[in-house]
Design an enzyme around this catalytic site. Sequence first.
Site, PDB file in Angstrom:
ATOM      1  CG  HIS A  51      16.827 -26.550 -47.003  1.00 27.28           C
ATOM      2  ND1 HIS A  51      16.329 -26.995 -45.803  1.00 27.28           N
ATOM      3  CD2 HIS A  51      18.147 -26.855 -47.000  1.00 27.28           C
ATOM      4  CE1 HIS A  51      17.292 -27.554 -45.104  1.00 27.28           C
ATOM      5  NE2 HIS A  51      18.404 -27.482 -45.800  1.00 27.28           N
ATOM      6  CD  GLU A  53      11.048 -26.912 -48.430  1.00 31.49           C
ATOM      7  OE1 GLU A  53      10.547 -27.998 -48.093  1.00 31.49           O
ATOM      8  OE2 GLU A  53      12.288 -26.728 -48.453  1.00 31.49           O
ATOM      9  CB  SER A  78       8.272 -33.408 -44.224  1.00 30.50           C
ATOM     10  OG  SER A  78       7.799 -32.767 -43.073  1.00 30.50           O
ATOM     11  CB  CYS A  80      14.092 -28.570 -42.408  1.00 33.03           C
ATOM     12  SG  CYS A  80      14.546 -26.932 -43.025  1.00 33.03           S
ATOM     13  CB  CYS A  83      11.689 -24.875 -45.114  1.00 29.70           C
ATOM     14  SG  CYS A  83      13.293 -24.954 -45.973  1.00 29.70           S
TER      15      CYS A  83
END
Length: 146
Positions: A51, A53, A78, A80, A83
């Site tokens: 992801h 991040e 936002s 998950c 992350c």
Amino acid sequence: MRDPFLTAALEEARAGLAEGGIPIGSVLVIDGHIVARGHNRRVQQGSAILHAEMDALERAGRLRAADYRRSTLYTTLSPCDMCSGTALLYGIPRIVIGENRTFQGPEAYLRERGVTLTVVDDPECFQLMTDFISAQPELWNEDIGD
């Protein structure tokens, strides 16, 4: 005027989309400087965990705990559970979120654990995700585990 660090995260999101991936971007900022950039590379790398991040944190390399405690993680969406958990593990005290209308991770839990969250509700972050979800719902559902 948009925060320049959120702008950098949005640039990463656009780069991911241009590569055929999911348009989510992130930057890790320490002491007012970007130390790493990342974007969702699950499709591009055939990865289960990259992801945006996670990509930014991986690209930052090994940092000292004191560095993480001075950092801010910027993300276009936002974060998950995965992350968010990584941010908690490393003690990242602040997360700036571009938007959380298309997806909302465990924000209440992050706040309960002492993380300061700023949700910008940036219209460009929202539009980028809305357009992507509409165009590629199967890929989006795969990314969020549905």
